[in-house]
Design a protein around this motif. Structure first.
Motif, PDB file in Angstrom:
ATOM      1  N   HIS A  12      -9.050   2.563   1.829  1.00 41.07           N
ATOM      2  CA  HIS A  12      -8.013   1.822   1.110  1.00 41.07           C
ATOM      3  C   HIS A  12      -8.314   0.324   1.114  1.00 41.07           C
ATOM      4  O   HIS A  12      -8.145  -0.365   0.093  1.00 41.07           O
ATOM      5  CB  HIS A  12      -6.639   2.087   1.736  1.00 41.07           C
ATOM      6  N   SER A  13      -8.788  -0.192   2.249  1.00 42.70           N
ATOM      7  CA  SER A  13      -9.149  -1.614   2.328  1.00 42.70           C
ATOM      8  C   SER A  13     -10.293  -1.933   1.372  1.00 42.70           C
ATOM      9  O   SER A  13     -10.289  -2.972   0.699  1.00 42.70           O
ATOM     10  CB  SER A  13      -9.558  -1.976   3.764  1.00 42.70           C
ATOM     11  N   LEU A  14     -11.280  -1.032   1.300  1.00 38.85           N
ATOM     12  CA  LEU A  14     -12.398  -1.225   0.372  1.00 38.85           C
ATOM     13  C   LEU A  14     -11.911  -1.207  -1.077  1.00 38.85           C
ATOM     14  O   LEU A  14     -12.379  -1.983  -1.916  1.00 38.85           O
ATOM     15  CB  LEU A  14     -13.446  -0.126   0.574  1.00 38.85           C
ATOM     16  N   ALA A  15     -10.960  -0.333  -1.362  1.00 40.70           N
ATOM     17  CA  ALA A  15     -10.433  -0.224  -2.724  1.00 40.70           C
ATOM     18  C   ALA A  15      -9.734  -1.519  -3.142  1.00 40.70           C
ATOM     19  O   ALA A  15      -9.888  -1.982  -4.279  1.00 40.70           O
ATOM     20  CB  ALA A  15      -9.480   0.959  -2.824  1.00 40.70           C
ATOM     21  N   LEU A  16      -8.954  -2.093  -2.240  1.00 47.48           N
ATOM     22  CA  LEU A  16      -8.256  -3.335  -2.554  1.00 47.48           C
ATOM     23  C   LEU A  16      -9.233  -4.495  -2.739  1.00 47.48           C
ATOM     24  O   LEU A  16      -9.030  -5.363  -3.592  1.00 47.48           O
ATOM     25  CB  LEU A  16      -7.264  -3.680  -1.436  1.00 47.48           C
ATOM     26  N   ARG A  17     -10.316  -4.489  -1.950  1.00 46.59           N
ATOM     27  CA  ARG A  17     -11.269  -5.601  -1.998  1.00 46.59           C
ATOM     28  C   ARG A  17     -12.265  -5.475  -3.144  1.00 46.59           C
ATOM     29  O   ARG A  17     -12.612  -6.460  -3.788  1.00 46.59           O
ATOM     30  CB  ARG A  17     -12.017  -5.669  -0.657  1.00 46.59           C
ATOM     31  N   ASP A  18     -12.724  -4.246  -3.403  1.00 49.37           N
ATOM     32  CA  ASP A  18     -13.816  -4.059  -4.371  1.00 49.37           C
ATOM     33  C   ASP A  18     -13.386  -3.388  -5.669  1.00 49.37           C
ATOM     34  O   ASP A  18     -14.221  -2.950  -6.454  1.00 49.37           O
ATOM     35  CB  ASP A  18     -14.920  -3.218  -3.727  1.00 49.37           C
ATOM     36  N   SER A  19     -12.093  -3.261  -5.887  1.00 50.18           N
ATOM     37  CA  SER A  19     -11.571  -2.626  -7.109  1.00 50.18           C
ATOM     38  C   SER A  19     -12.033  -1.187  -7.270  1.00 50.18           C
ATOM     39  O   SER A  19     -12.181  -0.689  -8.387  1.00 50.18           O
ATOM     40  CB  SER A  19     -11.973  -3.444  -8.348  1.00 50.18           C
ATOM     41  N   MET A  20     -12.286  -0.519  -6.163  1.00 48.92           N
ATOM     42  CA  MET A  20     -12.635   0.906  -6.201  1.00 48.92           C
ATOM     43  C   MET A  20     -11.352   1.703  -6.423  1.00 48.92           C
ATOM     44  O   MET A  20     -10.306   1.380  -5.859  1.00 48.92           O
ATOM     45  CB  MET A  20     -13.280   1.303  -4.865  1.00 48.92           C
ATOM     46  N   THR A  21     -11.411   2.735  -7.251  1.00 47.77           N
ATOM     47  CA  THR A  21     -10.219   3.537  -7.512  1.00 47.77           C
ATOM     48  C   THR A  21     -10.069   4.640  -6.472  1.00 47.77           C
ATOM     49  O   THR A  21     -11.052   5.192  -5.986  1.00 47.77           O
ATOM     50  CB  THR A  21     -10.265   4.177  -8.912  1.00 47.77           C
ATOM     51  N   LEU A  22      -8.830   4.935  -6.121  1.00 46.77           N
ATOM     52  CA  LEU A  22      -8.522   6.002  -5.172  1.00 46.77           C
ATOM     53  C   LEU A  22      -7.431   6.895  -5.750  1.00 46.77           C
ATOM     54  O   LEU A  22      -6.555   6.428  -6.481  1.00 46.77           O
ATOM     55  CB  LEU A  22      -8.016   5.432  -3.833  1.00 46.77           C
ATOM     56  N   CYS A  56      -2.125   7.640  -7.908  1.00 44.10           N
ATOM     57  CA  CYS A  56      -3.363   6.985  -8.351  1.00 44.10           C
ATOM     58  C   CYS A  56      -3.234   5.456  -8.353  1.00 44.10           C
ATOM     59  O   CYS A  56      -4.130   4.756  -8.814  1.00 44.10           O
ATOM     60  CB  CYS A  56      -3.751   7.479  -9.741  1.00 44.10           C
ATOM     61  N   GLU A  57      -2.113   4.953  -7.861  1.00 47.22           N
ATOM     62  CA  GLU A  57      -1.903   3.508  -7.727  1.00 47.22           C
ATOM     63  C   GLU A  57      -2.210   3.094  -6.292  1.00 47.22           C
ATOM     64  O   GLU A  57      -1.721   3.734  -5.349  1.00 47.22           O
ATOM     65  CB  GLU A  57      -0.467   3.143  -8.082  1.00 47.22           C
ATOM     66  N   PRO A  58      -2.988   2.018  -6.080  1.00 50.37           N
ATOM     67  CA  PRO A  58      -3.405   1.665  -4.719  1.00 50.37           C
ATOM     68  C   PRO A  58      -2.279   1.203  -3.805  1.00 50.37           C
ATOM     69  O   PRO A  58      -2.351   1.373  -2.590  1.00 50.37           O
ATOM     70  CB  PRO A  58      -4.433   0.547  -4.939  1.00 50.37           C
ATOM     71  N   HIS A  59      -1.217   0.612  -4.367  1.00 49.64           N
ATOM     72  CA  HIS A  59      -0.109   0.080  -3.573  1.00 49.64           C
ATOM     73  C   HIS A  59      -0.625  -0.875  -2.495  1.00 49.64           C
ATOM     74  O   HIS A  59      -1.771  -1.326  -2.526  1.00 49.64           O
ATOM     75  CB  HIS A  59       0.711   1.212  -2.968  1.00 49.64           C
ATOM     76  N   LYS A  60       0.183  -1.156  -1.504  1.00 47.64           N
ATOM     77  CA  LYS A  60      -0.224  -2.099  -0.462  1.00 47.64           C
ATOM     78  C   LYS A  60      -0.883  -1.417   0.729  1.00 47.64           C
ATOM     79  O   LYS A  60      -1.543  -2.063   1.531  1.00 47.64           O
ATOM     80  CB  LYS A  60       0.995  -2.901   0.018  1.00 47.64           C
ATOM     81  N   SER A  61      -0.642  -0.112   0.877  1.00 44.29           N
ATOM     82  CA  SER A  61      -1.178   0.591   2.042  1.00 44.29           C
ATOM     83  C   SER A  61      -1.392   2.059   1.713  1.00 44.29           C
ATOM     84  O   SER A  61      -0.854   2.591   0.737  1.00 44.29           O
ATOM     85  CB  SER A  61      -0.219   0.465   3.233  1.00 44.29           C
ATOM     86  N   LEU A  62      -2.174   2.721   2.561  1.00 45.68           N
ATOM     87  CA  LEU A  62      -2.383   4.161   2.417  1.00 45.68           C
ATOM     88  C   LEU A  62      -1.067   4.903   2.623  1.00 45.68           C
ATOM     89  O   LEU A  62      -0.792   5.897   1.942  1.00 45.68           O
ATOM     90  CB  LEU A  62      -3.425   4.638   3.445  1.00 45.68           C
ATOM     91  N   GLU A  83       1.896   3.932   1.789  1.00 45.71           N
ATOM     92  CA  GLU A  83       2.685   3.868   0.554  1.00 45.71           C
ATOM     93  C   GLU A  83       2.147   4.840  -0.492  1.00 45.71           C
ATOM     94  O   GLU A  83       2.915   5.453  -1.241  1.00 45.71           O
ATOM     95  CB  GLU A  83       2.682   2.447  -0.004  1.00 45.71           C
ATOM     96  N   MET A  84       0.824   4.988  -0.554  1.00 46.07           N
ATOM     97  CA  MET A  84       0.225   5.953  -1.493  1.00 46.07           C
ATOM     98  C   MET A  84       0.656   7.378  -1.146  1.00 46.07           C
ATOM     99  O   MET A  84       1.002   8.178  -2.010  1.00 46.07           O
ATOM    100  CB  MET A  84      -1.300   5.854  -1.481  1.00 46.07           C
ATOM    101  N   LEU A  85       0.650   7.689   0.154  1.00 46.70           N
ATOM    102  CA  LEU A  85       1.073   9.018   0.594  1.00 46.70           C
ATOM    103  C   LEU A  85       2.549   9.257   0.286  1.00 46.70           C
ATOM    104  O   LEU A  85       2.941  10.356  -0.117  1.00 46.70           O
ATOM    105  CB  LEU A  85       0.826   9.180   2.095  1.00 46.70           C
ATOM    106  N   ALA A  86       3.358   8.218   0.489  1.00 47.73           N
ATOM    107  CA  ALA A  86       4.794   8.354   0.198  1.00 47.73           C
ATOM    108  C   ALA A  86       5.015   8.629  -1.291  1.00 47.73           C
ATOM    109  O   ALA A  86       5.864   9.461  -1.672  1.00 47.73           O
ATOM    110  CB  ALA A  86       5.531   7.089   0.624  1.00 47.73           C
ATOM    111  N   THR A  87       4.256   7.968  -2.150  1.00 51.02           N
ATOM    112  CA  THR A  87       4.373   8.197  -3.592  1.00 51.02           C
ATOM    113  C   THR A  87       3.908   9.609  -3.953  1.00 51.02           C
ATOM    114  O   THR A  87       4.555  10.304  -4.746  1.00 51.02           O
ATOM    115  CB  THR A  87       3.542   7.160  -4.371  1.00 51.02           C
ATOM    116  N   ALA A  88       2.773  10.031  -3.359  1.00 52.97           N
ATOM    117  CA  ALA A  88       2.277  11.390  -3.611  1.00 52.97           C
ATOM    118  C   ALA A  88       3.294  12.419  -3.137  1.00 52.97           C
ATOM    119  O   ALA A  88       3.517  13.445  -3.796  1.00 52.97           O
ATOM    120  CB  ALA A  88       0.934  11.595  -2.908  1.00 52.97           C
ATOM    121  N   ASP A  89       3.941  12.133  -2.002  1.00 51.22           N
ATOM    122  CA  ASP A  89       4.945  13.052  -1.469  1.00 51.22           C
ATOM    123  C   ASP A  89       6.162  13.127  -2.396  1.00 51.22           C
ATOM    124  O   ASP A  89       6.766  14.198  -2.571  1.00 51.22           O
ATOM    125  CB  ASP A  89       5.366  12.593  -0.068  1.00 51.22           C
ATOM    126  N   ALA A  90       6.517  11.997  -3.012  1.00 50.16           N
ATOM    127  CA  ALA A  90       7.633  11.988  -3.972  1.00 50.16           C
ATOM    128  C   ALA A  90       7.287  12.822  -5.208  1.00 50.16           C
ATOM    129  O   ALA A  90       8.132  13.548  -5.741  1.00 50.16           O
ATOM    130  CB  ALA A  90       7.959  10.550  -4.375  1.00 50.16           C
TER     131      ALA A  90
END
Length: 417
Positions: free
Chosen positions: A280-290, A386-392, A394-401
């Motif tokens: 997730h840190s790499l994605a935020l820094r290098d624009s890698m998609t997750l 598929c949105e990076p959000h601020k943290s992993l 938060e991504m899990l919470a969105t996926a769970d929703a």
């Protein structure tokens, strides 16, 4: 969508093979009973599926001479010949066509062998092999053999070039090293590599046409995993390569036992967060998609109540196997807890994620878990972020929703944010 093509004129045998591949390997299949049907599927079918391997009977009603094999190889599809006919001369002719393997139906364990071959071919495209030989002709010969099995292949004309390629490509998993090379021979190359790479991380097979009696022992003593004398038969070559790669996988599995879920063999929740946060840190820094997905088995309690907890465990393992077989080595597939799983997929955009996870959902729905004579089918609901959000988290919470919405709207579906 990658699939397995079955070309078999026996309806009964085709049905057995299709069921085994779909239930145990989670791959979609297409079946053709004739050469004409094979051509139609590849050239005129509206779906235009992408086949990563074909399992082909030699003798079809409209192609008794194995012409179907030539056609599929010309299309760039690896072919496993699966036949009841055995003739030494004809067999040599088939091998000369550069097939993956020639398997006889008479052997009682032949179905298992074919399924293992299918699984290996699927994995091979993610495996890089380096061939080091000063002879361009011999390099090309070995390269062609490896490419039949869908490996990614690099070439080096001497030991120094092999070391340079290895330093630039740390994902290389196997080196095939000729003994006689100018400057640095195969033994020196093996010795140099072992200073940096262990046998369980990078396999080395020494090869030579030398008649020196102790050459194989010398290769093994300096750190080679195996040795192969030239000239070698294609079957022996493939067996040695597969054996080395299987050993690397076995060692990797043993090393990973501490970060794996004991029941399913998937990564555990702790590893998912430890490794996932780095991605997730790499994605935020290098624009890698997750893409992060939460996957839940629908009505799992009903499986336990109806068939017992042993069956429930088998269903969990079955679904886990389907998950692990669908994703790349760069992705993280974990058991989150109970009947929930999570996946972190690297460089996967929203549209690709919807396609991949829906293919997974359909393959699980179609497959069956067999326990003590019972055939158990399950479905899964999948929520994807598929949105990076601020943290992993938060991504899990969105996926769970998204997963919760799947459950409320009927289950057995995929929703993505």
């Amino acid at each position: 969508m990658e699939k397995v093509l079955i070309v078999e004129d026996s309806k009964v045998f085709a049905r057995v093979l299709i069921r085994k591949i779909e239930d145990e390997l989670f791959f979609d299949t297409s079946w053709a009973s004739t050469y004409e049907e094979t051509v139609y599927i590849l050239e005129e079918s509206p779906e235009q599926p992408d086949f990563f391997v074909a399992v082909v009977d030699l003798h079809l009603p409209d192609s008794p001479d194995g012409h179907t094999v030539d056609y599929l190889i010309a299309k760039g599809i690896p072919v496993i010949v699966y036949t009841g006919a055995f003739d030494e001369e004809y067999r040599d002719a088939i091998w000369a066509k550069r097939v993956v393997d020639y398997v006889l139906k008479e052997a009682p364990d032949s179905l298992d062998y074919v399924c293992n071959l299918v699984k290996r071919i699927y994995k091979n495209k993610y495996i890089s092999i380096l061939v080091a030989d000063d002879s361009a002709t011999l390099r090309r010969h070995v390269r062609r053999l490896l490419e039949v099995h869908d490996f990614s292949v690099m070439e080096a004309s001497d030991g120094e070039e092999a070391l340079r390629l290895l330093s630039r490509n740390p994902a290389l998993r196997l080196l095939i090293a000729e003994y006689h090379m100018p400057g640095m021979d195969g033994l020196e190359l093996t010795r140099a590599i072992r200073r940096e790479h262990r046998k369980e991380d990078l396999a080395i097979i020494g090869v030579s046409a030398s008649t020196e009696e102790l050459l194989s022992a010398r290769f093994l003593k300096v750190g080679a995993n195996d040795y192969l004398a030239k000239p070698f038969a294609s079957e022996e070559f493939y067996c040695r390569v597969t054996q080395c790669l299987d050993m690397l996988e076995l060692v990797r599995k043993l090393k990973e036992a501490s970060i794996r879920d004991a029941l399913t063999g998937l990564y555990n929740r702790r590893y998912f967060f430890d490794a996932g946060k780095k991605f997730h840190s790499l994605a935020l820094r290098d624009s890698m998609t997750l893409a992060v997905a939460m996957i839940d088995i629908d009505f799992f309690k009903k499986v336990n109540d109806t068939h017992g907890h042993k069956a429930g465990d088998e269903v969990l393992k079955h679904v886990a196997e389907g998950l692990s077989g669908r994703f790349r080595g760069s992705d993280i597939v974990a058991r989150y807890g109970g009947e929930e799983f999570c996946v972190l997929a690297v460089n996967m955009n929203r549209q690709a994620a919807l396609t991949v996870f829906d293919e997974l959902r359909r393959s699980i729905e179609r497959s069956r878990t067999r326990v003590d004579g019972a055939s158990i089918s399950v479905t899964v609901s999948i929520g994807v972020c598929c949105e990076p959000h601020k943290s992993l988290e938060e991504m899990l919470a969105t996926a769970d929703a998204m997963l919760y919405q799947c459950k409320r709207s009927g289950r057995n579906r995929v929703l993505a944010s």
